[in-house]
Design a protein around this motif. Sequence first.
Motif, PDB file in Angstrom:
ATOM      1  N   GLN A 113      27.211 -20.523  42.696  1.00  0.00           N
ATOM      2  CA  GLN A 113      26.669 -21.065  41.453  1.00  0.00           C
ATOM      3  C   GLN A 113      26.323 -22.540  41.694  1.00  0.00           C
ATOM      4  O   GLN A 113      27.146 -23.330  42.152  1.00  0.00           O
ATOM      5  CB  GLN A 113      27.717 -20.939  40.348  1.00  0.00           C
ATOM      6  CG  GLN A 113      27.591 -21.889  39.176  1.00  0.00           C
ATOM      7  CD  GLN A 113      26.530 -21.524  38.173  1.00  0.00           C
ATOM      8  OE1 GLN A 113      25.427 -22.044  38.250  1.00  0.00           O
ATOM      9  NE2 GLN A 113      26.855 -20.650  37.241  1.00  0.00           N
ATOM     10  N   TYR A 249      22.272 -16.335  36.731  1.00  0.00           N
ATOM     11  CA  TYR A 249      23.457 -15.640  36.240  1.00  0.00           C
ATOM     12  C   TYR A 249      23.087 -14.649  35.138  1.00  0.00           C
ATOM     13  O   TYR A 249      22.222 -14.907  34.306  1.00  0.00           O
ATOM     14  CB  TYR A 249      24.470 -16.638  35.677  1.00  0.00           C
ATOM     15  CG  TYR A 249      25.692 -15.958  35.090  1.00  0.00           C
ATOM     16  CD1 TYR A 249      26.776 -15.632  35.896  1.00  0.00           C
ATOM     17  CD2 TYR A 249      25.742 -15.611  33.743  1.00  0.00           C
ATOM     18  CE1 TYR A 249      27.885 -14.987  35.375  1.00  0.00           C
ATOM     19  CE2 TYR A 249      26.841 -14.959  33.213  1.00  0.00           C
ATOM     20  CZ  TYR A 249      27.916 -14.648  34.035  1.00  0.00           C
ATOM     21  OH  TYR A 249      28.999 -13.993  33.506  1.00  0.00           O
ATOM     22  N   TYR A 286      22.229 -19.191  41.127  1.00  0.00           N
ATOM     23  CA  TYR A 286      23.016 -18.966  42.343  1.00  0.00           C
ATOM     24  C   TYR A 286      22.073 -19.072  43.538  1.00  0.00           C
ATOM     25  O   TYR A 286      20.952 -18.559  43.505  1.00  0.00           O
ATOM     26  CB  TYR A 286      23.656 -17.584  42.338  1.00  0.00           C
ATOM     27  CG  TYR A 286      24.903 -17.464  41.499  1.00  0.00           C
ATOM     28  CD1 TYR A 286      26.145 -17.268  42.091  1.00  0.00           C
ATOM     29  CD2 TYR A 286      24.848 -17.546  40.116  1.00  0.00           C
ATOM     30  CE1 TYR A 286      27.306 -17.145  41.331  1.00  0.00           C
ATOM     31  CE2 TYR A 286      25.998 -17.430  39.334  1.00  0.00           C
ATOM     32  CZ  TYR A 286      27.217 -17.226  39.950  1.00  0.00           C
ATOM     33  OH  TYR A 286      28.350 -17.116  39.184  1.00  0.00           O
TER      34      TYR A 286
END
Length: 409
Positions: A113, A249, A286
Amino acid sequence: MAFLRTKSLFVSGITAVFCGLLLLGCQKAGKRKSFWGGKDDTKEPVTVPAAFTADSARQLALKLDSVFKYFHKRRGFNGTVLVTKYDQVIYKGAFGMADFYKRDSLTVETAFQLASVSKQFTAMAIMMLKEDGELTYEDSVQQYIPDFPYHGITIRQLLTHQSGLSNYTYFSDKLWPDRQKNLTNQDVINLMVAHQPKPYYRPNTRFDYSNTGYSLLASIVEKVAEQPFADFLRERIFEPLEMTRTFTYSPDVATLTGKIATGHTRFRQKRTSDYLDTVLGDKGIYSTVEDLYKWDQALYTQKLVSKETLQEAFTGYRPEKKKDEDYGFGWRIRPIENGDTIVYHGGLWHGFSSYMLRHPKEHSALIVLSNLPNGSFSYLQEIRKLLYPAHPDSAAHTTGPGIAARTKR
Protein backbone atom coordinates in the motif's frame (compact mmCIF):
# COMPACT_ATOMS: atom_id res chain seq x y z
CA MET A 1 14.70 -14.04 12.80
CA ALA A 2 14.62 -15.83 9.52
CA PHE A 3 14.48 -13.57 6.53
CA LEU A 4 15.15 -13.50 2.86
CA ARG A 5 17.13 -10.71 1.26
CA THR A 6 17.39 -10.48 -2.46
CA LYS A 7 19.43 -7.98 -4.35
CA SER A 8 20.37 -7.25 -7.90
CA LEU A 9 23.05 -4.89 -9.15
CA PHE A 10 22.63 -3.37 -12.56
CA VAL A 11 25.59 -1.49 -14.03
CA SER A 12 25.49 -2.45 -17.68
CA GLY A 13 24.49 0.88 -19.23
CA ILE A 14 21.62 3.29 -19.31
CA THR A 15 18.19 1.63 -19.22
CA ALA A 16 16.33 1.59 -22.54
CA VAL A 17 13.26 3.78 -22.81
CA PHE A 18 9.91 2.10 -22.45
CA CYS A 19 7.93 1.42 -25.61
CA GLY A 20 4.61 3.26 -25.99
CA LEU A 21 1.36 1.39 -25.80
CA LEU A 22 -1.92 2.32 -27.36
CA LEU A 23 -4.39 3.52 -24.72
CA LEU A 24 -7.85 2.08 -24.47
CA GLY A 25 -10.65 3.85 -26.27
CA CYS A 26 -13.65 5.63 -24.94
CA GLN A 27 -15.73 3.84 -22.36
CA LYS A 28 -18.90 5.76 -23.03
CA ALA A 29 -20.32 6.66 -26.41
CA GLY A 30 -20.35 10.37 -27.05
CA LYS A 31 -17.83 11.17 -24.32
CA ARG A 32 -14.85 12.95 -25.89
CA LYS A 33 -11.45 11.67 -24.83
CA SER A 34 -8.63 13.15 -26.87
CA PHE A 35 -5.79 11.27 -25.19
CA TRP A 36 -2.38 12.87 -25.09
CA GLY A 37 -0.96 9.67 -23.67
CA GLY A 38 1.07 7.49 -26.02
CA LYS A 39 1.94 10.29 -28.43
CA ASP A 40 5.50 10.90 -27.31
CA ASP A 41 7.46 8.41 -25.25
CA THR A 42 10.82 9.94 -26.14
CA LYS A 43 12.82 10.32 -22.96
CA GLU A 44 14.34 13.70 -22.23
CA PRO A 45 18.15 13.49 -22.30
CA VAL A 46 20.39 13.54 -19.25
CA THR A 47 24.11 14.27 -19.14
CA VAL A 48 26.02 11.42 -17.54
CA PRO A 49 29.24 12.69 -15.94
CA ALA A 50 32.50 10.94 -16.73
CA ALA A 51 32.87 10.08 -13.04
CA PHE A 52 29.81 7.83 -13.22
CA THR A 53 31.22 4.55 -14.45
CA ALA A 54 30.32 0.90 -14.11
CA ASP A 55 32.81 0.65 -11.27
CA SER A 56 31.49 3.71 -9.40
CA ALA A 57 27.95 2.39 -9.77
CA ARG A 58 29.06 -0.97 -8.41
CA GLN A 59 30.78 0.65 -5.45
CA LEU A 60 27.73 2.74 -4.65
CA ALA A 61 25.52 -0.34 -4.85
CA LEU A 62 27.77 -2.17 -2.38
CA LYS A 63 27.55 0.75 0.04
CA LEU A 64 23.77 0.84 -0.28
CA ASP A 65 23.58 -2.88 0.35
CA SER A 66 25.69 -2.51 3.51
CA VAL A 67 23.54 0.33 4.78
CA PHE A 68 20.20 -1.38 4.19
CA LYS A 69 21.56 -4.61 5.66
CA TYR A 70 22.49 -2.61 8.74
CA PHE A 71 19.06 -0.95 8.85
CA HIS A 72 17.41 -4.36 8.61
CA LYS A 73 19.48 -6.02 11.32
CA ARG A 74 19.89 -3.14 13.74
CA ARG A 75 16.99 -0.74 13.06
CA GLY A 76 14.24 -3.15 12.11
CA PHE A 77 13.80 -2.09 8.50
CA ASN A 78 11.39 -4.49 6.77
CA GLY A 79 10.65 -3.74 3.15
CA THR A 80 11.93 -3.29 -0.38
CA VAL A 81 14.16 -0.69 -1.99
CA LEU A 82 15.20 0.40 -5.47
CA VAL A 83 17.79 3.06 -6.31
CA THR A 84 18.62 4.56 -9.70
CA LYS A 85 21.25 6.90 -11.08
CA TYR A 86 21.09 8.38 -14.59
CA ASP A 87 18.14 6.15 -15.50
CA GLN A 88 19.99 2.99 -14.43
CA VAL A 89 18.81 0.70 -11.65
CA ILE A 90 21.99 0.35 -9.61
CA TYR A 91 20.51 -1.39 -6.59
CA LYS A 92 17.36 -3.15 -5.49
CA GLY A 93 16.66 -5.48 -2.62
CA ALA A 94 14.08 -7.02 -0.31
CA PHE A 95 14.52 -7.41 3.43
CA GLY A 96 12.28 -9.33 5.79
CA MET A 97 8.74 -10.62 5.73
CA ALA A 98 5.63 -9.89 3.68
CA ASP A 99 3.60 -11.51 6.48
CA PHE A 100 5.23 -12.27 9.83
CA TYR A 101 2.48 -14.70 10.83
CA LYS A 102 2.77 -16.76 7.62
CA ARG A 103 6.55 -16.26 7.43
CA ASP A 104 6.26 -15.19 3.80
CA SER A 105 9.43 -13.51 2.60
CA LEU A 106 9.45 -10.22 0.71
CA THR A 107 10.69 -9.89 -2.85
CA VAL A 108 11.04 -6.86 -5.08
CA GLU A 109 7.86 -8.04 -6.79
CA THR A 110 5.80 -7.68 -3.60
CA ALA A 111 3.10 -5.00 -3.74
CA PHE A 112 2.68 -2.56 -0.84
CA GLN A 113 0.00 0.00 0.00
CA LEU A 114 1.53 3.32 -1.10
CA ALA A 115 -0.44 5.47 1.37
CA SER A 116 0.06 9.15 0.47
CA VAL A 117 2.49 8.39 -2.36
CA SER A 118 -0.82 7.62 -4.13
CA LYS A 119 -1.48 11.38 -4.30
CA GLN A 120 0.88 11.88 -7.23
CA PHE A 121 -1.26 9.51 -9.33
CA THR A 122 -4.42 11.42 -8.39
CA ALA A 123 -2.71 14.65 -9.43
CA MET A 124 -1.68 13.05 -12.73
CA ALA A 125 -5.28 12.02 -13.41
CA ILE A 126 -6.37 15.64 -12.97
CA MET A 127 -3.54 16.88 -15.21
CA MET A 128 -4.53 14.41 -17.93
CA LEU A 129 -8.13 15.60 -17.84
CA LYS A 130 -6.88 19.18 -17.99
CA GLU A 131 -4.95 18.36 -21.16
CA ASP A 132 -8.05 16.64 -22.54
CA GLY A 133 -9.82 19.99 -22.18
CA GLU A 134 -12.30 18.52 -19.70
CA LEU A 135 -11.47 20.84 -16.78
CA THR A 136 -9.25 23.70 -15.65
CA TYR A 137 -7.39 24.15 -12.39
CA GLU A 138 -9.41 27.27 -11.60
CA ASP A 139 -12.76 25.44 -11.78
CA SER A 140 -14.69 25.42 -8.53
CA VAL A 141 -15.61 22.20 -6.78
CA GLN A 142 -19.31 23.08 -7.30
CA GLN A 143 -18.89 22.76 -11.07
CA TYR A 144 -18.57 19.00 -10.54
CA ILE A 145 -20.24 18.51 -7.15
CA PRO A 146 -23.12 21.05 -7.22
CA ASP A 147 -24.29 20.55 -3.62
CA PHE A 148 -20.79 20.86 -2.13
CA PRO A 149 -21.34 23.28 0.78
CA TYR A 150 -17.95 25.04 0.83
CA HIS A 151 -17.57 27.83 -1.69
CA GLY A 152 -14.46 29.50 -3.08
CA ILE A 153 -12.43 26.28 -3.39
CA THR A 154 -10.81 25.46 -6.73
CA ILE A 155 -9.22 22.33 -8.15
CA ARG A 156 -5.83 24.03 -7.89
CA GLN A 157 -6.35 24.59 -4.17
CA LEU A 158 -7.22 20.93 -3.70
CA LEU A 159 -4.05 19.92 -5.55
CA THR A 160 -1.82 22.21 -3.50
CA HIS A 161 -3.43 21.63 -0.06
CA GLN A 162 -4.84 25.14 0.25
CA SER A 163 -8.53 24.29 0.61
CA GLY A 164 -8.55 24.52 4.41
CA LEU A 165 -11.02 21.61 4.65
CA SER A 166 -11.15 19.45 7.76
CA ASN A 167 -9.79 15.92 7.62
CA TYR A 168 -12.37 13.30 6.62
CA THR A 169 -10.55 10.60 8.61
CA TYR A 170 -11.37 12.60 11.76
CA PHE A 171 -14.90 13.80 11.13
CA SER A 172 -15.93 10.39 9.75
CA ASP A 173 -15.02 8.85 13.09
CA LYS A 174 -17.73 11.02 14.62
CA LEU A 175 -20.29 11.02 11.83
CA TRP A 176 -20.16 7.53 10.28
CA PRO A 177 -22.45 5.35 12.39
CA ASP A 178 -21.66 1.84 11.15
CA ARG A 179 -17.95 1.03 11.24
CA GLN A 180 -18.64 -2.33 9.61
CA LYS A 181 -19.84 -0.55 6.48
CA ASN A 182 -17.17 0.70 4.06
CA LEU A 183 -16.93 4.45 3.52
CA THR A 184 -16.75 5.61 -0.10
CA ASN A 185 -15.67 8.87 -1.69
CA GLN A 186 -19.33 9.72 -2.28
CA ASP A 187 -20.06 9.01 1.39
CA VAL A 188 -17.40 11.54 2.36
CA ILE A 189 -19.14 14.13 0.19
CA ASN A 190 -22.53 13.21 1.64
CA LEU A 191 -21.21 13.66 5.19
CA MET A 192 -19.81 17.08 4.29
CA VAL A 193 -23.10 18.13 2.70
CA ALA A 194 -25.23 16.88 5.60
CA HIS A 195 -23.05 17.96 8.54
CA GLN A 196 -20.75 20.67 7.14
CA PRO A 197 -17.80 20.02 9.46
CA LYS A 198 -16.02 23.28 10.19
CA PRO A 199 -13.03 23.99 7.94
CA TYR A 200 -9.65 24.53 9.55
CA TYR A 201 -8.88 27.65 7.50
CA ARG A 202 -10.32 29.83 4.79
CA PRO A 203 -9.29 28.63 1.31
CA ASN A 204 -6.16 30.01 -0.31
CA THR A 205 -4.77 31.47 2.92
CA ARG A 206 -2.21 28.85 3.91
CA PHE A 207 -0.85 25.38 3.23
CA ASP A 208 -2.61 22.68 5.27
CA TYR A 209 -2.03 19.09 4.20
CA SER A 210 -5.43 17.65 3.30
CA ASN A 211 -6.42 14.05 2.65
CA THR A 212 -9.95 15.36 2.17
CA GLY A 213 -8.82 17.46 -0.77
CA TYR A 214 -7.35 14.51 -2.62
CA SER A 215 -10.40 12.34 -1.98
CA LEU A 216 -12.44 15.12 -3.60
CA LEU A 217 -10.06 15.19 -6.57
CA ALA A 218 -10.72 11.47 -7.10
CA SER A 219 -14.45 12.19 -7.08
CA ILE A 220 -13.98 14.95 -9.63
CA VAL A 221 -12.08 12.53 -11.89
CA GLU A 222 -15.04 10.16 -11.67
CA LYS A 223 -17.54 12.91 -12.52
CA VAL A 224 -15.53 14.18 -15.49
CA ALA A 225 -14.41 10.83 -16.92
CA GLU A 226 -17.75 9.16 -16.19
CA GLN A 227 -16.08 6.03 -14.86
CA PRO A 228 -14.78 4.78 -11.51
CA PHE A 229 -11.55 6.39 -10.37
CA ALA A 230 -9.84 2.98 -10.14
CA ASP A 231 -10.74 2.23 -13.76
CA PHE A 232 -9.39 5.57 -14.93
CA LEU A 233 -6.04 4.95 -13.24
CA ARG A 234 -5.83 1.44 -14.64
CA GLU A 235 -6.76 2.37 -18.21
CA ARG A 236 -4.95 5.68 -18.49
CA ILE A 237 -1.84 5.14 -16.35
CA PHE A 238 -1.13 1.62 -15.07
CA GLU A 239 -1.78 -0.34 -18.27
CA PRO A 240 -0.04 2.09 -20.68
CA LEU A 241 3.04 2.08 -18.44
CA GLU A 242 2.93 -1.72 -18.03
CA MET A 243 2.63 -1.37 -14.27
CA THR A 244 1.31 -4.92 -14.07
CA ARG A 245 1.53 -5.26 -10.28
CA THR A 246 -0.16 -1.95 -9.48
CA PHE A 247 -3.81 -1.68 -8.45
CA THR A 248 -6.17 0.21 -6.16
CA TYR A 249 -7.58 -1.04 -2.89
CA SER A 250 -10.97 -2.74 -2.83
CA PRO A 251 -12.70 -4.89 -0.20
CA ASP A 252 -11.60 -7.91 -2.25
CA VAL A 253 -7.89 -7.14 -1.88
CA ALA A 254 -7.57 -9.69 0.94
CA THR A 255 -8.65 -12.45 -1.45
CA LEU A 256 -6.22 -11.53 -4.23
CA THR A 257 -3.50 -13.97 -5.08
CA GLY A 258 0.04 -12.91 -5.75
CA LYS A 259 2.76 -11.17 -3.83
CA ILE A 260 1.01 -8.61 -1.62
CA ALA A 261 2.47 -7.42 1.66
CA THR A 262 0.44 -7.35 4.86
CA GLY A 263 0.58 -4.21 6.98
CA HIS A 264 1.86 -4.60 10.55
CA THR A 265 2.12 -2.56 13.71
CA ARG A 266 5.57 -1.73 15.06
CA PHE A 267 5.24 -4.84 17.24
CA ARG A 268 4.72 -7.05 14.14
CA GLN A 269 1.03 -7.54 14.77
CA LYS A 270 -1.08 -7.74 11.62
CA ARG A 271 -3.09 -4.65 10.73
CA THR A 272 -6.58 -5.27 9.44
CA SER A 273 -8.47 -3.09 7.00
CA ASP A 274 -11.27 -0.83 8.21
CA TYR A 275 -14.06 1.33 6.84
CA LEU A 276 -11.69 4.13 5.77
CA ASP A 277 -9.62 2.02 3.38
CA THR A 278 -12.17 2.24 0.58
CA VAL A 279 -11.78 6.02 0.18
CA LEU A 280 -9.38 6.59 -2.71
CA GLY A 281 -7.38 9.51 -4.06
CA ASP A 282 -5.45 10.38 -0.92
CA LYS A 283 -4.22 6.77 -0.58
CA GLY A 284 -5.27 3.30 -1.73
CA ILE A 285 -2.82 2.41 -4.50
CA TYR A 286 -0.74 -0.76 -4.17
CA SER A 287 2.48 -1.06 -6.14
CA THR A 288 6.00 -2.47 -6.21
CA VAL A 289 9.40 -0.78 -6.35
CA GLU A 290 9.83 -2.06 -9.91
CA ASP A 291 6.48 -0.66 -11.06
CA LEU A 292 7.28 2.67 -9.41
CA TYR A 293 10.52 2.72 -11.39
CA LYS A 294 8.41 2.46 -14.57
CA TRP A 295 6.34 5.39 -13.28
CA ASP A 296 9.50 7.38 -12.56
CA GLN A 297 10.85 6.75 -16.06
CA ALA A 298 7.56 7.73 -17.70
CA LEU A 299 7.80 11.14 -16.04
CA TYR A 300 10.87 11.85 -18.18
CA THR A 301 8.69 11.46 -21.28
CA GLN A 302 5.49 13.02 -22.57
CA LYS A 303 3.66 9.71 -22.65
CA LEU A 304 1.02 10.83 -20.13
CA VAL A 305 1.04 14.63 -20.29
CA SER A 306 3.16 17.28 -21.95
CA LYS A 307 6.40 18.49 -20.43
CA GLU A 308 4.84 21.89 -19.74
CA THR A 309 1.89 20.39 -17.87
CA LEU A 310 4.12 18.12 -15.81
CA GLN A 311 6.37 21.00 -14.84
CA GLU A 312 3.46 22.56 -12.96
CA ALA A 313 3.39 19.51 -10.69
CA PHE A 314 6.99 20.24 -9.69
CA THR A 315 6.42 23.97 -9.10
CA GLY A 316 5.86 25.20 -5.55
CA TYR A 317 2.62 27.00 -4.72
CA ARG A 318 2.71 27.49 -0.96
CA PRO A 319 1.42 30.98 -0.07
CA GLU A 320 3.72 31.12 2.96
CA LYS A 321 7.22 30.21 1.84
CA LYS A 322 9.39 27.96 3.93
CA LYS A 323 13.11 27.84 3.40
CA ASP A 324 13.32 24.07 3.34
CA GLU A 325 10.24 22.84 1.45
CA ASP A 326 7.40 23.63 -0.94
CA TYR A 327 4.54 21.65 -2.51
CA GLY A 328 3.33 21.23 -6.10
CA PHE A 329 0.69 18.82 -7.41
CA GLY A 330 1.11 15.67 -5.31
CA TRP A 331 4.86 16.24 -4.82
CA ARG A 332 6.91 17.87 -2.08
CA ILE A 333 9.79 20.01 -3.34
CA ARG A 334 13.00 20.83 -1.47
CA PRO A 335 16.67 21.67 -2.00
CA ILE A 336 19.24 19.15 -0.84
CA GLU A 337 22.75 19.40 0.56
CA ASN A 338 24.51 19.62 -2.82
CA GLY A 339 22.34 22.55 -3.95
CA ASP A 340 20.09 20.61 -6.33
CA THR A 341 16.32 20.30 -5.96
CA ILE A 342 14.47 17.03 -5.42
CA VAL A 343 10.78 16.14 -5.54
CA TYR A 344 9.48 13.48 -3.20
CA HIS A 345 6.58 12.20 -1.13
CA GLY A 346 6.17 9.87 1.81
CA GLY A 347 3.21 7.98 3.13
CA LEU A 348 1.98 6.19 6.26
CA TRP A 349 -1.23 4.20 6.47
CA HIS A 350 -2.44 1.11 8.33
CA GLY A 351 0.86 -0.63 8.80
CA PHE A 352 2.57 0.60 5.62
CA SER A 353 5.24 3.24 5.02
CA SER A 354 6.27 4.48 1.59
CA TYR A 355 8.81 6.92 0.22
CA MET A 356 9.60 8.00 -3.33
CA LEU A 357 12.26 10.58 -4.15
CA ARG A 358 13.21 11.82 -7.63
CA HIS A 359 16.24 13.91 -8.57
CA PRO A 360 15.21 15.21 -12.02
CA LYS A 361 18.55 16.86 -12.80
CA GLU A 362 20.37 13.52 -12.86
CA HIS A 363 17.42 11.19 -13.53
CA SER A 364 17.87 9.34 -10.24
CA ALA A 365 15.41 7.97 -7.73
CA LEU A 366 15.14 6.41 -4.28
CA ILE A 367 12.08 4.19 -3.76
CA VAL A 368 11.47 2.52 -0.39
CA LEU A 369 8.38 0.52 0.64
CA SER A 370 7.77 -1.01 4.07
CA ASN A 371 5.05 -2.95 5.87
CA LEU A 372 6.51 -2.39 9.34
CA PRO A 373 6.36 1.34 10.26
CA ASN A 374 8.80 1.38 13.16
CA GLY A 375 10.72 4.59 12.61
CA SER A 376 13.34 3.06 10.31
CA PHE A 377 12.41 5.59 7.60
CA SER A 378 13.85 8.33 9.80
CA TYR A 379 17.27 7.29 8.53
CA LEU A 380 16.49 8.02 4.90
CA GLN A 381 18.19 11.39 5.27
CA GLU A 382 21.44 9.49 5.62
CA ILE A 383 20.72 7.60 2.41
CA ARG A 384 19.99 10.88 0.66
CA LYS A 385 23.36 12.26 1.75
CA LEU A 386 25.05 9.11 0.46
CA LEU A 387 23.37 9.47 -2.93
CA TYR A 388 23.75 13.24 -3.21
CA PRO A 389 26.81 14.32 -1.22
CA ALA A 390 27.38 18.01 -0.60
CA HIS A 391 30.85 17.79 -2.15
CA PRO A 392 30.73 15.11 -4.85
CA ASP A 393 34.34 15.72 -5.91
CA SER A 394 35.68 14.88 -2.47
CA ALA A 395 36.08 11.22 -1.57
CA ALA A 396 35.89 12.18 2.10
CA HIS A 397 32.25 13.18 1.62
CA THR A 398 31.15 10.15 -0.34
CA THR A 399 29.63 8.27 2.57
CA GLY A 400 29.51 10.64 5.52
CA PRO A 401 30.87 9.66 8.94
CA GLY A 402 27.74 7.88 10.18
CA ILE A 403 27.32 5.54 7.23
CA ALA A 404 31.04 5.01 6.80
CA ALA A 405 31.35 3.84 10.37
CA ARG A 406 28.52 1.33 9.99
CA THR A 407 29.68 -0.13 6.69
CA LYS A 408 32.95 -1.17 8.36
CA ARG A 409 31.11 -3.42 10.83
